[in-house]
Design a protein around this motif. Structure first.
Motif, PDB file in Angstrom:
ATOM      1  N   SER A 139      -2.650  17.627  -7.449  1.00 30.66           N
ATOM      2  CA  SER A 139      -3.628  16.793  -6.738  1.00 30.66           C
ATOM      3  C   SER A 139      -4.352  15.837  -7.682  1.00 30.66           C
ATOM      4  CB  SER A 139      -4.636  17.674  -5.994  1.00 30.66           C
ATOM      5  OG  SER A 139      -3.960  18.444  -5.019  1.00 30.66           O
ATOM      6  N   VAL A 140      -4.739  16.325  -8.837  1.00 32.06           N
ATOM      7  CA  VAL A 140      -5.406  15.445  -9.810  1.00 32.06           C
ATOM      8  C   VAL A 140      -4.477  14.310 -10.208  1.00 32.06           C
ATOM      9  CG1 VAL A 140      -6.287  15.333 -12.190  1.00 32.06           C
ATOM     10  CG2 VAL A 140      -7.045  17.157 -10.650  1.00 32.06           C
ATOM     11  N   TRP A 141      -3.218  14.632 -10.504  1.00 36.54           N
ATOM     12  CA  TRP A 141      -2.256  13.592 -10.879  1.00 36.54           C
ATOM     13  C   TRP A 141      -2.061  12.598  -9.735  1.00 36.54           C
ATOM     14  CZ3 TRP A 141       2.409  12.571  -8.447  1.00 36.54           C
ATOM     15  CH2 TRP A 141       3.152  11.552  -9.030  1.00 36.54           C
ATOM     16  N   GLY A 142      -1.827  13.108  -8.535  1.00 35.36           N
ATOM     17  CA  GLY A 142      -1.545  12.232  -7.397  1.00 35.36           C
ATOM     18  C   GLY A 142      -2.713  11.339  -7.028  1.00 35.36           C
ATOM     19  N   LEU A 143      -3.908  11.897  -7.023  1.00 37.48           N
ATOM     20  CA  LEU A 143      -5.088  11.099  -6.663  1.00 37.48           C
ATOM     21  C   LEU A 143      -5.428  10.080  -7.748  1.00 37.48           C
ATOM     22  CD1 LEU A 143      -7.255  13.870  -4.984  1.00 37.48           C
ATOM     23  CD2 LEU A 143      -5.933  12.043  -3.865  1.00 37.48           C
ATOM     24  N   ALA A 164      -2.765   7.647 -18.182  1.00 40.46           N
ATOM     25  CA  ALA A 164      -4.017   6.940 -17.922  1.00 40.46           C
ATOM     26  C   ALA A 164      -4.268   5.847 -18.958  1.00 40.46           C
ATOM     27  CB  ALA A 164      -5.186   7.920 -17.882  1.00 40.46           C
ATOM     28  N   VAL A 165      -3.991   6.154 -20.220  1.00 38.35           N
ATOM     29  CA  VAL A 165      -4.168   5.145 -21.280  1.00 38.35           C
ATOM     30  C   VAL A 165      -3.185   3.994 -21.048  1.00 38.35           C
ATOM     31  CG1 VAL A 165      -3.856   4.686 -23.751  1.00 38.35           C
ATOM     32  CG2 VAL A 165      -5.119   6.716 -22.988  1.00 38.35           C
ATOM     33  N   GLY A 166      -1.948   4.322 -20.722  1.00 36.55           N
ATOM     34  CA  GLY A 166      -0.964   3.278 -20.447  1.00 36.55           C
ATOM     35  C   GLY A 166      -1.361   2.419 -19.258  1.00 36.55           C
ATOM     36  N   ASP A 167      -1.878   3.025 -18.230  1.00 33.91           N
ATOM     37  CA  ASP A 167      -2.317   2.273 -17.064  1.00 33.91           C
ATOM     38  C   ASP A 167      -3.507   1.375 -17.420  1.00 33.91           C
ATOM     39  OD1 ASP A 167      -0.349   3.322 -15.483  1.00 33.91           O
ATOM     40  OD2 ASP A 167      -1.644   4.821 -14.524  1.00 33.91           O
ATOM     41  N   ALA A 219      -2.891   7.276  -7.284  1.00 32.66           N
ATOM     42  CA  ALA A 219      -3.206   6.503  -6.076  1.00 32.66           C
ATOM     43  C   ALA A 219      -4.406   5.595  -6.311  1.00 32.66           C
ATOM     44  CB  ALA A 219      -3.465   7.441  -4.898  1.00 32.66           C
ATOM     45  N   ALA A 220      -5.441   6.120  -6.953  1.00 35.56           N
ATOM     46  CA  ALA A 220      -6.638   5.309  -7.218  1.00 35.56           C
ATOM     47  C   ALA A 220      -6.320   4.158  -8.167  1.00 35.56           C
ATOM     48  CB  ALA A 220      -7.744   6.184  -7.806  1.00 35.56           C
ATOM     49  N   HIS A 221      -5.527   4.421  -9.182  1.00 34.91           N
ATOM     50  CA  HIS A 221      -5.157   3.359 -10.125  1.00 34.91           C
ATOM     51  C   HIS A 221      -4.380   2.248  -9.422  1.00 34.91           C
ATOM     52  CE1 HIS A 221      -3.488   1.148 -13.436  1.00 34.91           C
ATOM     53  NE2 HIS A 221      -2.273   1.428 -12.984  1.00 34.91           N
ATOM     54  N   ILE A 222      -3.397   2.614  -8.638  1.00 33.30           N
ATOM     55  CA  ILE A 222      -2.577   1.605  -7.960  1.00 33.30           C
ATOM     56  C   ILE A 222      -3.411   0.847  -6.935  1.00 33.30           C
ATOM     57  CG2 ILE A 222      -0.583   1.271  -6.440  1.00 33.30           C
ATOM     58  CD1 ILE A 222       0.779   3.557  -7.995  1.00 33.30           C
ATOM     59  N   ALA A 223      -4.308   1.539  -6.257  1.00 33.31           N
ATOM     60  CA  ALA A 223      -5.178   0.863  -5.281  1.00 33.31           C
ATOM     61  C   ALA A 223      -6.079  -0.164  -5.977  1.00 33.31           C
ATOM     62  CB  ALA A 223      -6.023   1.889  -4.533  1.00 33.31           C
ATOM     63  N   ILE A 240       0.814  -1.218   0.000  1.00 28.45           N
ATOM     64  CA  ILE A 240       0.000   0.000   0.000  1.00 28.45           C
ATOM     65  C   ILE A 240       0.847   1.268   0.000  1.00 28.45           C
ATOM     66  CG2 ILE A 240      -1.956  -1.150   1.086  1.00 28.45           C
ATOM     67  CD1 ILE A 240      -1.280   0.402   3.653  1.00 28.45           C
ATOM     68  N   VAL A 241       2.140   1.134   0.228  1.00 25.62           N
ATOM     69  CA  VAL A 241       3.003   2.312   0.158  1.00 25.62           C
ATOM     70  C   VAL A 241       2.988   2.895  -1.252  1.00 25.62           C
ATOM     71  CG1 VAL A 241       5.176   1.128  -0.391  1.00 25.62           C
ATOM     72  CG2 VAL A 241       5.210   3.300   0.875  1.00 25.62           C
ATOM     73  N   ASP A 242       2.753   2.064  -2.252  1.00 29.21           N
ATOM     74  CA  ASP A 242       2.699   2.570  -3.623  1.00 29.21           C
ATOM     75  C   ASP A 242       1.486   3.475  -3.824  1.00 29.21           C
ATOM     76  OD1 ASP A 242       5.000   1.136  -4.136  1.00 29.21           O
ATOM     77  OD2 ASP A 242       3.939  -0.568  -5.002  1.00 29.21           O
TER      78      ASP A 242
END
Length: 167
Positions: free
Chosen positions: A76-80, A162-165, A83-87, A39-41
């Motif tokens: 904030s948009v980038w970070g959130l 986002a497309v890559g993810d 975080a949501a993608h990795i979660a 979860i550190v990621d």
């Protein structure tokens, strides 16, 4: 930089470090309780958001208001989003193999080793990498065309990320 408020910025550096480490230490506590350090990621993106928000608040009365808002929102948009993608990607999985391998070789307590070598290190890196975000909050003078060109480049980068993810 003429007119740059170095004294206020110096105080900000300490506040931003506190924000980055607070996110990492809270994440460490959750990870120890749950027994999974992956979860550190998720906390990586959240820590950048925390630094941007704390810096926005600390820079009140300094810098250009439009730049402060722009930098805070973009960060904030980038970070959130990250975080949501990795979660989402990690939900339902056990420990990340990278952390499992690293912690298997840990001398002594795995958790204390993770605190030192993962959480505190990432907190320091968030603080260091976010220095441009922090400094931008204090820059006087109005936004120029470069800011809007940078915003367009940010949007393009976020789109490709986002497309890559998604792929």
């Amino acid at each position: 930089m003429s007119g740059f408020p170095w004294g206020a910025f110096a105080q900000n550096l300490a506040l931003a470090a506190g924000a980055a480490f607070a996110v990492m230490l809270a994440t460490f506590a959750v990870a120890v309780r749950g027994g999974v350090h992956r979860i550190v990621d998720v906390a990586w993106g959240m820590a950048f958001t925390a630094v941007a928000l704390v810096t926005f608040l600390a820079s009140a009365g300094e810098g250009d208001e439009a730049r402060r808002v722009l930098v805070t929102v973009l960060t904030s948009v980038w970070g959130l989003r990250l975080a949501a993608h990795i979660a989402r990607r990690g939900r339902g999985h056990g420990e990340d193999p990278r952390y499992e391998a690293m912690l298997a070789k840990a001398p002594g307590s795995r958790d204390l080793y993770a605190l030192r070598m993962v959480y505190l290190l990432q907190g320091a890196l968030v603080w260091l990498v976010s220095l441009p975000v922090q400094a931008a909050q204090y820059i006087p003078g109005p936004l120029t065309g470069f800011a809007w060109a940078g915003t367009a480049l940010w949007a393009l980068g976020l789109f490709f990320e986002a497309v890559g993810d998604a792929q």
